[in-house]
Design a protein around this motif. Structure first.
Motif, PDB file in Angstrom:
ATOM      1  N   MET A 159      -6.065   0.848  -7.134  1.00 51.04           N
ATOM      2  CA  MET A 159      -5.352  -0.058  -6.230  1.00 51.04           C
ATOM      3  C   MET A 159      -5.495   0.403  -4.789  1.00 51.04           C
ATOM      4  O   MET A 159      -5.706  -0.405  -3.879  1.00 51.04           O
ATOM      5  N   LEU A 160      -5.388   1.705  -4.559  1.00 50.82           N
ATOM      6  CA  LEU A 160      -5.561   2.239  -3.206  1.00 50.82           C
ATOM      7  C   LEU A 160      -6.978   1.993  -2.713  1.00 50.82           C
ATOM      8  O   LEU A 160      -7.190   1.554  -1.573  1.00 50.82           O
ATOM      9  N   LEU A 161      -7.947   2.264  -3.584  1.00 50.08           N
ATOM     10  CA  LEU A 161      -9.349   2.113  -3.208  1.00 50.08           C
ATOM     11  C   LEU A 161      -9.646   0.662  -2.809  1.00 50.08           C
ATOM     12  O   LEU A 161     -10.291   0.401  -1.784  1.00 50.08           O
ATOM     13  N   THR A 162      -9.172  -0.285  -3.598  1.00 52.65           N
ATOM     14  CA  THR A 162      -9.421  -1.697  -3.299  1.00 52.65           C
ATOM     15  C   THR A 162      -8.798  -2.104  -1.974  1.00 52.65           C
ATOM     16  O   THR A 162      -9.418  -2.827  -1.177  1.00 52.65           O
TER      17      THR A 162
ATOM     18  N   PRO B 217     -14.357   9.832   4.155  1.00 49.80           N
ATOM     19  CA  PRO B 217     -14.255   8.839   5.237  1.00 49.80           C
ATOM     20  C   PRO B 217     -12.816   8.531   5.609  1.00 49.80           C
ATOM     21  O   PRO B 217     -11.931   8.476   4.743  1.00 49.80           O
ATOM     22  N   GLU B 218     -12.586   8.313   6.898  1.00 50.76           N
ATOM     23  CA  GLU B 218     -11.249   7.976   7.381  1.00 50.76           C
ATOM     24  C   GLU B 218     -10.817   6.580   6.936  1.00 50.76           C
ATOM     25  O   GLU B 218      -9.626   6.269   6.919  1.00 50.76           O
ATOM     26  N   GLU B 219     -11.783   5.737   6.562  1.00 51.87           N
ATOM     27  CA  GLU B 219     -11.453   4.384   6.105  1.00 51.87           C
ATOM     28  C   GLU B 219     -10.727   4.389   4.761  1.00 51.87           C
ATOM     29  O   GLU B 219      -9.992   3.445   4.449  1.00 51.87           O
ATOM     30  N   THR B 220     -10.956   5.426   3.938  1.00 55.09           N
ATOM     31  CA  THR B 220     -10.440   5.421   2.566  1.00 55.09           C
ATOM     32  C   THR B 220      -9.699   6.723   2.237  1.00 55.09           C
ATOM     33  O   THR B 220     -10.036   7.409   1.271  1.00 55.09           O
ATOM     34  N   PRO B 221      -8.664   7.057   2.994  1.00 56.31           N
ATOM     35  CA  PRO B 221      -8.009   8.351   2.787  1.00 56.31           C
ATOM     36  C   PRO B 221      -7.077   8.406   1.585  1.00 56.31           C
ATOM     37  O   PRO B 221      -6.823   9.484   1.050  1.00 56.31           O
TER      38      PRO B 221
ATOM     39  N   TYR C 234       0.862  -1.188   0.000  1.00 58.33           N
ATOM     40  CA  TYR C 234       0.000   0.000   0.000  1.00 58.33           C
ATOM     41  C   TYR C 234       0.892   1.229   0.000  1.00 58.33           C
ATOM     42  O   TYR C 234       1.708   1.426   0.910  1.00 58.33           O
ATOM     43  N   GLU C 235       0.770   2.047  -1.012  1.00 55.10           N
ATOM     44  CA  GLU C 235       1.645   3.209  -1.143  1.00 55.10           C
ATOM     45  C   GLU C 235       0.798   4.467  -1.303  1.00 55.10           C
ATOM     46  O   GLU C 235       0.277   4.758  -2.376  1.00 55.10           O
TER      47      GLU C 235
END
Length: 474
Positions: A87-90, A176-180, A3-4
């Protein structure tokens, strides 16, 4: 896959590490923390408010062509970066990578659409005696606050931000803090596209703390929220203290009326993938299936057979068709709905169990679900398909309108007169007839009853960030 993402706040044209606490970002496929997101302090929220207020006069005076050029550039950058952002979203949210990449392209479409729609906004001239003029013109409402959820984190953010910026408003967004990572990537696209300093800010924080602070400020003149009905009512009360304009896109519990004249196999081939898209975490997800009694058994059998073939797994794996739930708290909630329905007489035709690791729950089909079951009355927001039979069109319409929600509804029939009647009679902001394609950049999206007020998308979405002024000259 690593995760980058560089997780920061964006305030007054600058990227910041944040002065407040930090919150973990969890990969729902593994249940493991992959990063920490900075939470804004009260002082940083005040800086964001001051910046939005200061930048508004110049932004509202900026030529609509210039505003549109920035939005078009942001759209182009999102498309160029779609794979990386997906990729980040997934990794943050869990949905399969093709769905995530598609969501980024949908966000880009929003920026392109509103870059052009803003150019088409005009007023009108009223008939007056010779030598007098009365004109009616739209103007931007002012600094705006947006609050968006984790199920479509970048698309729903873009839907609000693109319209507000195109209208000439400055914006403070709390995604949302879940998906920053993915939402931060959208902010970077705007920054790289040349958005002026202070016009757009992105902040994270404890939701209730941030909403009270921002909505309580006299700077903010409009609030746009997408989320649950309970939270929407809370924010409406906060907005009432300052007579602030609101757009509320709230919860739903979409009925699907399936008549015996439909093409059954074609209908099932459409319905099952749509039901389990984003693990059912969609505000317009088809959920309550009312099926005419003559085809009910065949429908239930075909639904269960197709459901059993849905491949669940990590969204980064090519064969995955449904990822995990986004939050661990949803697992016991979904399991509780299944057990309650089973105890009240429902039959489990497929699924019904949580996975062994991560936040996975099997795609689940429940037949003969009574109205007394909790799942038939509260939005499941998960991979649950609930079905029961009906005899007449009037009965089906009654069931569709039974709940206090009215966001989306769907009808499958080849009878044109019936389609017209149900399109008129269903109490819902959107109705799909033989289709699930009800969300597009140029169409209004919003609900009635407890599913909210106002619309996003289309010209209505732009107008929600405008006020009307009448100017009379003698």
């Amino acid at each position: 896959m690593s995760y980058e993402a560089e997780l920061k706040l964006f305030i007054d044209g600058a990227w910041r590490q944040g002065e407040g606490d930090r919150a973990p970002v969890i990969n729902p496929a593994t249940g493991q923390a992959i990063a920490e997101v900075p939470l804004a302090s009260a002082a940083e929220l005040d800086e964001a408010l001051e910046a939005a207020n200061r930048a508004w006069p110049a932004w509202r005076a900026t030529d609509v062509e210039a505003r549109g050029a920035i939005l078009h550039k942001a759209a182009a950058l999102l498309r160029e970066r779609a794979q990386d952002i997906g990729m980040l979203l997934t990794q943050e949210q869990g949905k399969p990578l093709p769905e995530a990449v598609g969501e980024v392209h949908g966000a880009a479409q929003m920026f392109d659409y509103y870059a052009e729609e803003a150019k088409r906004q005009g007023g009108r001239v009223l008939v007056r005696p010779t030598g007098q003029r009365s004109i009616v013109i739209p103007q931007p409402v002012g600094p705006t606050a947006t609050f968006t959820p984790w199920n479509f984190p970048i698309y729903l953010l873009a839907k609000k931000v693109a319209a507000a910026l195109a209208a000439g408003c400055t914006v403070i967004s709390k995604p949302p803090e879940e998906t920053p990572g993915c939402t931060g990537a959208m902010a970077r696209a705007l920054d790289d596209a040349g958005i002026p300093k202070g016009v757009f800010q992105l902040v994270h924080g404890v939701p209730d703390t941030v909403s009270r602070h921002i909505i309580g400020s006299p700077v903010i003149r409009k609030i746009s929220f997408t989320g649950s009905t309970a939270v929407g009512k809370h924010l409406m009360k906060l907005a009432a203290d300052g007579m602030k304009r609101i757009t509320m896109e709230l919860g739903g519990h979409a009925p699907v009326l399936v008549f015996d004249d439909c093409d059954l196999d074609k209908t099932l081939d459409m319905i099952v993938p749509q039901k389990f898209r984003n693990a059912g975490q969609v505000c317009v997800s088809p959920t309550r299936f009312y099926v005419q009694e003559g085809i009910y058994d065949a429908f239930a059998k075909g639904f269960a057979e197709r459901t059993a073939k849905v491949k669940i797994g990590n969204g980064l794996e090519a064969e995955t068709r449904m990822g995990p739930l986004a939050n661990q708290r949803r697992l016991p909630a979904i399991a509780g709905l299944v057990e309650d329905a089973r105890a009240k007489g429902a039959r489990v035709l497929a699924g019904g169990e949580a996975g062994d690791a991560g936040f996975f729950f099997q795609p689940t089909v429940l037949a003969d679900v009574p109205n007394e079951a909790q799942a038939m009355n509260v939005e499941p927001f998960g991979p649950l398909a609930l079905m029961r039979s009906f005899k007449s069109e009037d009965e089906a319409l009654h069931e569709a309108n039974r709940l206090p929600f009215g966001l989306a509804a769907f009808v499958f029939t080849e009878n044109g007169r019936r389609a017209n009647r149900l399109g008129d009679g269903i109490e819902s902001g959107m109705v799909g007839i033989n289709t699930f394609a009800i969300s597009s950049a140029d169409a209004p999206f919003g609900g009635v009853k407890e599913s909210g007020s106002g619309s996003e998308g289309g010209v209505e979405g732009l107008q929600s960030y405008q006020v009307t002024k009448a100017i009379h000259q003698a």
